[in-house]
Motif scaffolding. Structure first.
Motif, PDB file in Angstrom:
ATOM      1  N   GLN A 223       0.805  -1.223   0.000  1.00 38.78           N
ATOM      2  CA  GLN A 223       0.000   0.000   0.000  1.00 38.78           C
ATOM      3  C   GLN A 223       0.837   1.272   0.000  1.00 38.78           C
ATOM      4  OE1 GLN A 223      -2.731  -0.990   3.273  1.00 38.78           O
ATOM      5  NE2 GLN A 223      -4.292  -1.297   1.724  1.00 38.78           N
ATOM      6  N   ARG A 224       2.095   1.195   0.376  1.00 42.46           N
ATOM      7  CA  ARG A 224       2.971   2.363   0.232  1.00 42.46           C
ATOM      8  C   ARG A 224       3.142   2.699  -1.240  1.00 42.46           C
ATOM      9  NH1 ARG A 224       7.666  -0.389   3.762  1.00 42.46           N
ATOM     10  NH2 ARG A 224       7.149  -1.925   2.164  1.00 42.46           N
ATOM     11  N   ILE A 225       3.334   1.651  -2.038  1.00 47.14           N
ATOM     12  CA  ILE A 225       3.542   1.849  -3.472  1.00 47.14           C
ATOM     13  C   ILE A 225       2.230   2.222  -4.146  1.00 47.14           C
ATOM     14  CG2 ILE A 225       4.410   0.803  -5.585  1.00 47.14           C
ATOM     15  CD1 ILE A 225       6.111  -1.041  -3.851  1.00 47.14           C
ATOM     16  N   GLN A 226       1.124   1.681  -3.639  1.00 54.95           N
ATOM     17  CA  GLN A 226      -0.175   2.061  -4.187  1.00 54.95           C
ATOM     18  C   GLN A 226      -0.436   3.555  -3.990  1.00 54.95           C
ATOM     19  OE1 GLN A 226      -2.926  -0.583  -2.237  1.00 54.95           O
ATOM     20  NE2 GLN A 226      -2.653  -2.206  -3.759  1.00 54.95           N
ATOM     21  N   VAL A 227      -0.014   4.083  -2.857  1.00 56.42           N
ATOM     22  CA  VAL A 227      -0.179   5.517  -2.610  1.00 56.42           C
ATOM     23  C   VAL A 227       0.644   6.328  -3.609  1.00 56.42           C
ATOM     24  CG1 VAL A 227       0.300   7.382  -0.975  1.00 56.42           C
ATOM     25  CG2 VAL A 227      -0.807   5.288  -0.186  1.00 56.42           C
ATOM     26  N   ILE A 228       1.852   5.854  -3.916  1.00 58.91           N
ATOM     27  CA  ILE A 228       2.672   6.550  -4.914  1.00 58.91           C
ATOM     28  C   ILE A 228       2.002   6.490  -6.286  1.00 58.91           C
ATOM     29  CG2 ILE A 228       4.857   6.470  -6.201  1.00 58.91           C
ATOM     30  CD1 ILE A 228       6.236   5.615  -3.653  1.00 58.91           C
ATOM     31  N   LEU A 229       1.522   5.290  -6.661  1.00 60.49           N
ATOM     32  CA  LEU A 229       0.898   5.123  -7.971  1.00 60.49           C
ATOM     33  C   LEU A 229      -0.381   5.951  -8.101  1.00 60.49           C
ATOM     34  CD1 LEU A 229       1.386   1.295  -8.543  1.00 60.49           C
ATOM     35  CD2 LEU A 229       2.275   3.124  -9.997  1.00 60.49           C
ATOM     36  N   ILE A 230      -1.202   5.953  -7.047  1.00 62.74           N
ATOM     37  CA  ILE A 230      -2.486   6.639  -7.133  1.00 62.74           C
ATOM     38  C   ILE A 230      -2.357   8.115  -6.749  1.00 62.74           C
ATOM     39  CG2 ILE A 230      -4.825   6.760  -6.199  1.00 62.74           C
ATOM     40  CD1 ILE A 230      -4.719   3.728  -5.911  1.00 62.74           C
ATOM     41  N   GLY A 231      -1.790   8.378  -5.565  1.00 61.45           N
ATOM     42  CA  GLY A 231      -1.713   9.755  -5.084  1.00 61.45           C
ATOM     43  C   GLY A 231      -0.765  10.614  -5.895  1.00 61.45           C
ATOM     44  N   PHE A 232       0.409  10.048  -6.243  1.00 62.41           N
ATOM     45  CA  PHE A 232       1.420  10.830  -6.957  1.00 62.41           C
ATOM     46  C   PHE A 232       1.289  10.695  -8.478  1.00 62.41           C
ATOM     47  CE2 PHE A 232       5.750  11.028  -8.832  1.00 62.41           C
ATOM     48  CZ  PHE A 232       6.010  12.377  -8.590  1.00 62.41           C
ATOM     49  N   CYS A 233       1.430   9.475  -9.011  1.00 62.66           N
ATOM     50  CA  CYS A 233       1.442   9.285 -10.464  1.00 62.66           C
ATOM     51  C   CYS A 233       0.076   9.555 -11.097  1.00 62.66           C
ATOM     52  CB  CYS A 233       1.892   7.865 -10.809  1.00 62.66           C
ATOM     53  SG  CYS A 233       3.544   7.437 -10.244  1.00 62.66           S
TER      54      CYS A 233
ATOM     55  N   LEU B   7      -2.373  12.970   2.495  1.00 63.61           N
ATOM     56  CA  LEU B   7      -1.362  12.448   1.580  1.00 63.61           C
ATOM     57  C   LEU B   7      -1.632  12.897   0.140  1.00 63.61           C
ATOM     58  CD1 LEU B   7      -0.910   8.803   2.928  1.00 63.61           C
ATOM     59  CD2 LEU B   7       0.707  10.700   3.133  1.00 63.61           C
ATOM     60  N   CYS B   8      -2.883  12.937  -0.241  1.00 67.11           N
ATOM     61  CA  CYS B   8      -3.218  13.362  -1.604  1.00 67.11           C
ATOM     62  C   CYS B   8      -2.913  14.841  -1.825  1.00 67.11           C
ATOM     63  CB  CYS B   8      -4.686  13.077  -1.917  1.00 67.11           C
ATOM     64  SG  CYS B   8      -5.012  11.345  -2.239  1.00 67.11           S
ATOM     65  N   LEU B   9      -3.178  15.653  -0.830  1.00 70.12           N
ATOM     66  CA  LEU B   9      -2.863  17.078  -0.952  1.00 70.12           C
ATOM     67  C   LEU B   9      -1.355  17.285  -1.097  1.00 70.12           C
ATOM     68  CD1 LEU B   9      -5.318  18.594   1.681  1.00 70.12           C
ATOM     69  CD2 LEU B   9      -5.340  19.009  -0.784  1.00 70.12           C
ATOM     70  N   ILE B  10      -0.580  16.526  -0.345  1.00 71.29           N
ATOM     71  CA  ILE B  10       0.881  16.634  -0.435  1.00 71.29           C
ATOM     72  C   ILE B  10       1.376  16.091  -1.776  1.00 71.29           C
ATOM     73  CG2 ILE B  10       3.056  15.802   0.550  1.00 71.29           C
ATOM     74  CD1 ILE B  10       1.569  15.815   3.298  1.00 71.29           C
ATOM     75  N   ALA B  11       0.813  14.964  -2.214  1.00 77.23           N
ATOM     76  CA  ALA B  11       1.219  14.368  -3.492  1.00 77.23           C
ATOM     77  C   ALA B  11       0.888  15.268  -4.667  1.00 77.23           C
ATOM     78  CB  ALA B  11       0.528  13.010  -3.663  1.00 77.23           C
ATOM     79  N   ASN B  12      -0.116  16.110  -4.504  1.00 74.43           N
ATOM     80  CA  ASN B  12      -0.594  16.951  -5.596  1.00 74.43           C
ATOM     81  C   ASN B  12       0.269  18.192  -5.828  1.00 74.43           C
ATOM     82  OD1 ASN B  12      -3.273  19.073  -6.442  1.00 74.43           O
ATOM     83  ND2 ASN B  12      -2.687  17.328  -7.671  1.00 74.43           N
ATOM     84  N   THR B  13       1.340  18.356  -5.056  1.00 71.63           N
ATOM     85  CA  THR B  13       2.152  19.573  -5.191  1.00 71.63           C
ATOM     86  C   THR B  13       2.941  19.606  -6.506  1.00 71.63           C
ATOM     87  OG1 THR B  13       3.915  18.502  -3.918  1.00 71.63           O
ATOM     88  CG2 THR B  13       2.392  19.898  -2.709  1.00 71.63           C
TER      89      THR B  13
END
Length: 548
Positions: free
Chosen positions: A113-123, A158-164
């Protein structure tokens, strides 16, 4: 009848600057203190700017009105057209059912789920930011992460931070495109500088997300995939922003990052699979269906088409077709605001004795929004969406966006009144008195602007001219401060009241906005300070790094 701008109407520059700052202060109070809706705050801001322009700056009434009308129209075209077309395309994919396939194709890549957060929230969030922007990415990705088992507040933060990282080039580059139109600087020049400033942040964000989830242990276990995701994103972001312009960095970077990360995960997985426990979130609740390669390709095809369409629209040979002597020149409509052509800028910082832009142009086909709209039409055929559904969807898009579009029109109208009356020049001349220190505060101005408006586009429109004129006063390349305004704004997005409200609504936390604000504000402040230091170094130490 000519009218010459006056930049110190009170006889004291700082007092004149204080008066010129009133509309901005009113905008802040309207949003933060009075908690008025965006279009109401925009109306009050425009009204105050008009009154100050007339009674303090002695600007003729007709020129004030035409300045506002010119700005309002520019807010509708091309800015509003890009937003409408992008959201229309997104809604078509959503109604076709293929958007769910696209989403789940990402989730199925890894159980960690750490990688899922990167894939979804960041990528994936960056991809959505590039395609639609304006709050949609945070809402979609936060809801997805809740489905993956994250606590709602945690998912939203996390999504707000990833969206920067992608905000500066969001909604097909509209923040920089809009600023370029107001300050009359080629969008590619601003994009190129932003493309030099943002990649370090893009590389940093995936590591930071993992640190927030699982500390240094998480970084140690997953740094290879974080490096692939952030590194591939940063490299493509740099190339597209510096070579092609502001339209493609988010979309192209996100697609390459998703592809590179997916391929990498075929050969590498962390030794320990991370799952959120009861202290952080719940059990993973989102079931992932199995889809055929054809279904997955069809789910991605609208956005692949969008990439190619935007590439075509940004090519010199294509633009030449619409030039004055081009075969498609007739598709660009022009309107001359004769009253505005008689406004003369008088200060050296404002280009001495130069008349302001007075011809308003509507490029019906060459506009980026039209390329997105054509993509939507092609999508209808590829995904077999009937005309009735498409027409209904377009109507829904217009209805849902009506107040957002009104707000944008009002904010752009204020930007033009402020620019053409001389208010922005007054603020610039006063801020220039702070000397070289303004290089540090330049991105903080953009940060404040996004906090106030919830939009990097609106911040760039509000403060673009201010940044430009201050740079001229200090002898710093204006593209640096213009880019710094946008780059500083990206880390203001995570604390913007509008972004906070959207994120909370998406995860069912309406009424708990203050909690989310407290979670993100400390990170936002640290990041904007870092960007301020970086901007200062670029301005006065590493000057050779600024592309000219």
């Amino acid at each position: 009848m000519e009218w010459f701008q006056v930049y110190n109407p009170t006889g004291n520059l700082w007092l004149s600057a204080l008066v010129a700052f009133i509309p901005i202060a009113l905008f802040f109070i309207s949003l933060v203190v009075l908690k008025l809706k965006g279009h109401v705050a925009g109306f009050l801001t425009v009204l105050s700017a008009i009154l100050i322009a007339i009674f303090v700056y002695k600007m003729p009434l007709d020129k004030v009105i035409y300045s506002f009308v010119y700005g309002f129209l520019y807010g509708l075209w091309p800015i509003a057209w890009i937003i409408i077309a992008a959201i229309f395309l997104y809604k078509l994919t959503l109604k076709s059912g293929y958007f769910d396939i696209l989403r789940e194709s990402i989730i199925a890549i890894t159980p960690d789920q750490r990688i899922q957060v990167i894939l979804i929230g960041f990528c994936f969030g960056a991809f959505l930011e590039g395609a639609i922007g304006f709050g949609g990415p945070v809402a979609i990705t936060a809801a997805l992460l809740v489905g993956l088992g994250l606590r709602p507040l945690y998912a939203a933060g996390l999504c707000l931070i990833a969206n920067t990282a992608p905000v500066a080039f969001g909604a097909v580059g509209i923040p920089i495109i809009a600023m370029a139109g107001v300050v009359n600087v080629p969008a590619l020049e601003i994009s190129s500088v932003a493309g030099h400033m943002l990649p370090p942040l893009s590389l940093f964000v995936p590591f930071f997300l993992i640190f927030l989830m699982d500390g240094f242990r998480g970084i140690k276990e997953t740094y290879p995939v974080a490096l692939v995701a952030g590194g591939s994103f940063a490299i493509v972001q740099f190339y597209t922003a510096t070579k092609l312009g502001p339209e493609l960095p988010d979309i192209a970077s996100a697609i390459v990052s998703i592809a590179a990360t997916t391929i990498f995960l075929k050969f590498w997985q962390p030794k320990n699979t991370f799952k959120f426990d009861s202290d952080i979130g719940g059990e993973q609740t989102l079931s992932v269906k199995s889809y055929t390669p054809k279904q997955i390709i069809l789910a991605w095809i609208p956005f692949v088409i969008l990439v190619f369409m935007i590439i075509i629209w940004t090519q010199g040979w294509f633009k030449a077709l619409f030039a004055q002597d081009g075969i498609l020149a007739f598709t660009s409509l022009k309107f001359n605001f004769e009253s505005l052509s008689n406004i003369i800028q008088t200060a050296p910082a404002v280009s001495s004795d130069k008349a302001v832009k007075s011809v308003f142009e509507i490029p019906l086909i060459l506009a980026v929004g039209t390329s997105i709209f054509f993509t939507a039409l092609i999508t209808m055929v590829v995904l077999r969406i009937n005309i009735q559904t498409a027409v209904q969807t377009f109507g829904e898009t217009l209805n849902e966006m009506k107040f957002a579009l009104l707000t944008i029109g009002l904010v752009v109208g204020f930007a033009y009144v402020s620019n053409y009356s001389g208010l922005s020049a007054t603020l610039a001349l006063a801020l220039a008195q702070t000397g070289d220190a303004f290089a540090f505060f330049s991105p903080i101005v953009g940060w404040i602007g996004v906090f106030l408006t919830g939009s990097d586009t609106s911040s760039n429109l509000l403060f673009g001219t201010l940044q430009q004129l201050t740079a001229r006063q200090l002898g710093v390349p204006e593209v640096l401060f213009l880019a710094a305004n946008s780059v500083g704004g990206v880390v203001g997005k995570m604390i913007s009241p509008q972004s906070i409200a959207i994120a909370c609504a998406a995860v069912g936390l309406v009424g708990k906005e203050s909690e989310l604000f407290r979670y993100t504000v400390k990170y936002s402040i640290l990041l904007v300070i870092g960007i301020g230091i970086f901007t200062y170094l670029l301005a006065f130490v590493f000057t050779d790094l600024i592309p000219m």
